[in-house]
Design an enzyme around this catalytic site. Structure first.
Site, mmCIF file in Angstrom:
data_model
loop_
_atom_site.group_PDB
_atom_site.id
_atom_site.type_symbol
_atom_site.label_atom_id
_atom_site.label_comp_id
_atom_site.label_asym_id
_atom_site.label_seq_id
_atom_site.Cartn_x
_atom_site.Cartn_y
_atom_site.Cartn_z
ATOM 1 N N LYS A 211 10.575 29.445 65.309
ATOM 2 C CA LYS A 211 9.130 29.578 65.228
ATOM 3 C C LYS A 211 8.660 29.464 63.780
ATOM 4 O O LYS A 211 9.321 29.965 62.855
ATOM 5 C CB LYS A 211 8.695 30.941 65.777
ATOM 6 N N GLN A 271 19.572 39.236 73.131
ATOM 7 C CA GLN A 271 19.083 37.896 73.401
ATOM 8 C C GLN A 271 19.639 37.011 72.303
ATOM 9 O O GLN A 271 20.116 37.508 71.287
ATOM 10 C CB GLN A 271 17.564 37.886 73.361
ATOM 11 N N ASP A 306 12.163 30.342 71.228
ATOM 12 C CA ASP A 306 13.315 30.366 70.321
ATOM 13 C C ASP A 306 14.418 31.306 70.797
ATOM 14 O O ASP A 306 15.350 31.592 70.058
ATOM 15 C CB ASP A 306 12.858 30.756 68.908
ATOM 16 N N ASP A 345 15.378 46.573 72.126
ATOM 17 C CA ASP A 345 14.303 45.616 72.338
ATOM 18 C C ASP A 345 14.162 45.286 73.828
ATOM 19 O O ASP A 345 15.139 44.874 74.472
ATOM 20 C CB ASP A 345 14.673 44.347 71.551
ATOM 21 N N ASN A 346 12.954 45.478 74.366
ATOM 22 C CA ASN A 346 12.653 45.070 75.753
ATOM 23 C C ASN A 346 13.730 45.437 76.772
ATOM 24 O O ASN A 346 14.207 44.564 77.518
ATOM 25 C CB ASN A 346 12.441 43.553 75.804
ATOM 26 N N GLU A 374 12.199 50.321 73.750
ATOM 27 C CA GLU A 374 10.958 49.610 73.496
ATOM 28 C C GLU A 374 10.554 48.872 74.762
ATOM 29 O O GLU A 374 10.754 47.678 74.900
ATOM 30 C CB GLU A 374 11.122 48.610 72.330
ATOM 31 N N LYS A 489 6.760 38.745 61.287
ATOM 32 C CA LYS A 489 7.844 38.273 62.155
ATOM 33 C C LYS A 489 8.245 36.841 61.806
ATOM 34 O O LYS A 489 9.377 36.433 62.078
ATOM 35 C CB LYS A 489 7.419 38.340 63.627
ATOM 36 N N TYR A 490 7.301 36.091 61.241
ATOM 37 C CA TYR A 490 7.569 34.677 60.993
ATOM 38 C C TYR A 490 7.524 34.309 59.511
ATOM 39 O O TYR A 490 7.641 33.144 59.171
ATOM 40 C CB TYR A 490 6.575 33.807 61.775
#
Lengths: 626, 626
Positions: A211, A271, A306, A345-346, A374, A489-490
């Site tokens: 990204k 992930q 991504d 995460d998630n 989270e 984040k990017y």
């Protein structure tokens, strides 16, 4: 048969009643033998729904155990609560060790009874409630009572204190020049009173489908990519991004953090970027489309081009065993480097069965390891993850901006502190995260940041902020989403944390107040106090022993002064009703003389968004009263 | 393994989840095999606490089943509820018969789902909730869904309708000259719309320690004694008091009652006068004091000098078996004479285990037999008796005289209709009993009797009155107790029921309205409506199919006119918000034109204590509108 013998058999049973309640035996059955008390013990708290998983507490916490207890007839009852170290659900009563704590039950009325036990060690525990008919001849000796009845044993998991209490600070190490740069920052964060330094993923980042800035689908040559797109040629979840440093640098950071009285929390984000080594080593661990390509991740409405999600149910069971073990090995690796907290995460997009297994497996050997969930998802799923084993959970606090109504702070705090979830789900309140810029913070003035911070720090024993909060970063990516403009984040952010006028002094003050006030280190003792103005919220907390009492009053309006009469329960707070009393504001250092149960407050957000009153400090203490 | 095969195994399991939730298996365990949906189905209602005993419904009732259902991830779910005849909790899914009823689950939001099933037969039933991930390839065929998950089977007891709906009338046959006299009265009671004729104990009465008039300890030679002091030389619980008639007279009364569309309820009072045959035949069935004498009964603060309680845990287990069988034989005897309803005296002073056993044992052969629990005791004990098997329970209605507050009618009706007890405890509202003259009825005017009767008849599908109510008997024995002056328990009453001005016409009207309105034959559909005046209470009910809707508005003040605006939910009641609508008052025959959600009412108790509005009747129907 003798009553003594019956009592003995009765105690050996797991059931709380003297006969099989679920089905009815034949009249001649020994199940109907004389159990004089016919005692019922049920509805025990703390518990999870179904009582099959661990309720939660921390070492040294006063755990209030309640139970409904009654029998037929009119004879008086007595009872006690026994707290055993270890999961003794399958032990017969006689095989259980000496209890860690024993406390007498006191009646609260309407057949509800209560006792307080205090766990002394971390790890699994078991609560048993015993009751008996109080007869003169057996008084004081429950073991001799003819109808001594034991409840079903209830599992309780005891964590170290950090599971309940902690101030978290999240930063992207790459914006500080890597681990060495973060090291420089640690003493300042420690001086500000933070307990946990949480780092988003520190692993190599994929190049494929990386990204760009502001979540664009095509990255420029210098765009660093999202740290959550984990894995590249340099390695996967056990590797470190070369820009951040080496594993030695990481270990040194862990040591510096510890030397400063804090600890590191790492991101556990299961992930992979398309360049993760597993993608080629274990294609069977991914979801394949009919054309053979791998599907990218989604957490509606978000799409992560991504990222490949893992398939936790690969085609064969041996694949699953291998993959789950590989996922656990990630945790083992970072634990071996000194990490004891993971922010997950998630987790709601992965199977509950995996979390249940991996958390139990890790905590079997390392009960001091903590997991923060989270899962910004539906309440039942969020609670279920806590039941599965997560130590803490992110919450909906970020979106709770009003006092009243079903979506208000009042109802939410009450649910978290006193509802069924209070027994096993611990909240961690975040005013912001790298993903979420919400409510009054969007284009908000400094007062908005101040009031949300006061709410988070005084409502929840655990809270966290993402760096930039103290600089009042308030620009959303767009009107329609909650991301930050120019999200970190990017891209790499170079901030001036030391410029004048930041929120850092308030952060320091709040962390200091939290540490000095045991009342603020508890959630279940919170009591909400009605206010005549919906923009002014008031709540108090007591320490376990009642010697500390803090009343917080916060304005929810960042713009205009707000007045209110608040209604406090003098008895419950240990305040006099027949004479004036002093309250000391920890934020301003002022003392106020109040009388009665309806004090008046005025909060002008241009200089004051809240009072945090110490209700136990004598007037004029510290020479700051007037 | 194939997903098909997994689904099959999954369905065979009793648990609602694809893996063992209580404990964590080893990673290699087959418990972790692929169950794609990872569906959780929990918190199913209706249920008892712990879900081990029967929830309750009646034949033809729309039973709303709710469940929390969710899975990890984001895929859509579907589900259904299956209702099986019989207690199938121990059957494997494949061995269960064809379900009696199947209904699709619809989502209510927040992972709560709902379906409505309608039981067709009396006796035990089993509810199973099934869920699966809704995928295009399996749509419409749950059997083929790879993750079809079945909940734990939940037991449901289905009674005949009288368990839920009925108008009871209690009278002392001796005041009517015995069974023959009662026979004369039956057609009138039937014409008034009563369903159940409840007779206090009809057995011989002891002479030893017999109570005199007004509960005095020494009876005069003509005092008949309390019918609850059961047993004399003429026999015990299976004998009939000679003054009332013979067993043939009793059987004839049962037939006459049935011929009039009613049925007889008998008192089941497990206690004995000192002259009961059992006292000499089975001294081991009683509690003996250290000096060898038998202790009399107490139900604090009451003392029953004329009654010996039974000891349900006699010295040996064979004594217990003999005694419990003897107690059951009493029921069997009266059932053989046509009795199908028993009103059980003070069940909370006897063991729960006994009730659990005896009710199950009787209903095993005669599922049409009903038991009303007279346990004026603490809420948990009252509820536990319902859980043990009682079909109905007396309630605290008699003492709920205000609208608001924790002891108010609003909170109580809400608890009974929607709280956890609503699933298994059915109320029977009695404005008075031979023991209880309470609240506004004490020295109360006729309007007090009228308003309490309207409340009982419209709030609860089952209600009852004790004869004399229609004559406004309002004199208590003393200021400090709730007994009647010159209580019929200790003397014969000769009343003139046919004098003008009694409450009988209102009783008849209310029973008629109840019969014509299915909405009033249900409890769980009740909805309370706020009123601007605490003395005016408003509540509505819908029939199962929603085609009948009744709004009742009652004044709680027997003396002064009261005005109120009430706040009704137009949508829920199917009323228009954009135009006027008509409401028809069943009590007065008037129609009113209303507009909007806040109609005005005025109730002057000198001529009107309530409105009972039919919300579905067109204006001017029956020519009575205006």
């Amino acid at each position: 048969m003798s009553r003594q013998a019956t009592a003995g058999r009765q105690r050996g049973q797991a059931g709380a009643t003297g006969w099989p309640w679920g089905t009815t035996p034949r009249l001649e059955s020994r199940s109907f033998e004389d159990v004089t008390g016919h005692l019922v013990i049920e509805d025990i708290r703390p518990r999870t729904p179904g009582a099959r998983r661990f309720a939660k507490a921390v070492v040294g916490e006063a755990v209030t155990v309640t139970a409904v207890m009654f029998r037929d007839g009119h004879e008086p009852l007595a009872g006690r609560v026994l707290l055993y170290a270890g999961d003794r659900r399958k032990s017969r009563a006689r095989n259980r060790p000496r209890p860690e704590s024993v406390a007498p039950l006191t009646p609260l009325g309407n057949d509800l009874w209560q006792a307080v036990v205090v766990p002394a060690r971390i790890g699994p525990h078991t609560i048993v409630v015993e009751g008996w008919t109080e007869r003169a001849e057996f008084r004081g000796d429950p073991e001799a009572a003819p109808d001594l009845t034991a409840s079903n044993p209830m599992p309780l998991w005891v964590d170290r204190e950090r599971a309940l209490v902690g101030a978290w600070y999240e930063l992207f190490p790459r914006s500080f020049g890597g681990f060495r740069g973060v090291e420089q920052r640690v003493p300042r964060l420690a001086a500000m009173g933070f307990d946990v330094l949480y780092l988003p993923p520190i692993h190599p980042i994929g190049v494929t489908a990386r990204k760009g800035r502001n979540n664009t689908l095509v990255a420029g040559p210098d765009d660093p990519g999202s740290p959550w797109a984990i894995g590249g040629p340099e390695g996967g979840h056990t590797a470190i991004h070369p820009d951040l440093g080496t594993v030695q640098d990481f270990s040194r950071l862990v040591q510096v953090v510890e030397a400063n009285g804090m600890e590191v929390a790492l991101d556990y984000a299961l992930q992979c970027s398309p360049d993760h080594p597993w993608v080629t080593e274990h294609p069977e661990w991914y979801h394949h489309r009919p054309d053979g390509t791998i599907a990218c991740a989604e957490n509606p409405p978000k799409i992560y081009q991504d990222i490949y999600p893992l398939n936790f149910w690969p085609p064969t069971d041996s694949d699953r065993v291998a993959m789950w073990n590989a996922c656990k090995a990630i945790l083992d690796y970072w634990i071996s480097l000194g990490v004891r907290i993971f922010r997950v995460d998630n987790p709601h997009t992965k199977p509950m069965a995996f979390w249940q297994w991996v958390i139990a497996e890790v905590q079997k050997k390392r009960p001091d390891v903590l997991f923060l969930s989270e899962a910004f998802t539906r309440p039942k799923v969020m609670a279920r993850l806590a039941e599965a084993g997560f130590s803490q959970s992110y919450t909906y606090f970020t979106w709770r901006t009003q006092q009243h109504g079903p979506e208000g702070l009042w109802a939410y705090l009450d649910e978290l502190a006193h509802g069924p979830v209070a027994d096993y789900m611990r909240p961690n309140f975040w005013p912001n995260t790298p993903d979420i810029l919400s409510g009054p913070l969007r284009y908000g003035p400094p007062s908005a940041f101040a009031l949300r911070l006061v709410l988070a720090t005084t409502m929840s024993p655990s809270y966290g902020v993402y760096s930039g909060y103290e600089l009042y970063e308030n620009l959303p990516a767009s009107e329609s989403n909650e991301e930050y403009l120019d999200s970190e984040k990017y891209e790499i952010k170079d901030r001036d944390y030391d410029r004048p006028g930041t929120l850092a002094p308030l952060m320091s003050a709040l962390n200091d107040i939290r540490r000095r006030h045991p009342a603020l280190q508890r959630l279940r003792t919170v009591r909400l106090h009605p206010s005549t103005n919906p923009q002014v919220i008031a709540y108090s907390k007591l320490s376990d022993d009642g010697t500390d009492a803090v009343l917080t009053v916060v304005t929810l309006d960042p713009f205009w002064p707000q007045d209110a009469f608040i209604s406090i329960d003098l008895d419950a707070l240990g305040l006099p009703s027949d004479r004036p009393y002093w309250v000391f504001d920890e934020l301003s250092g002022e003392s106020f003389e109040w009388f009665g149960a309806n004090p008046f407050v005025r909060l002008d957000p241009t200089y004051r968004v809240a009072h945090i009153f110490d209700l136990r400090k004598p007037a004029g203490g510290d020479g700051r009263g007037w």
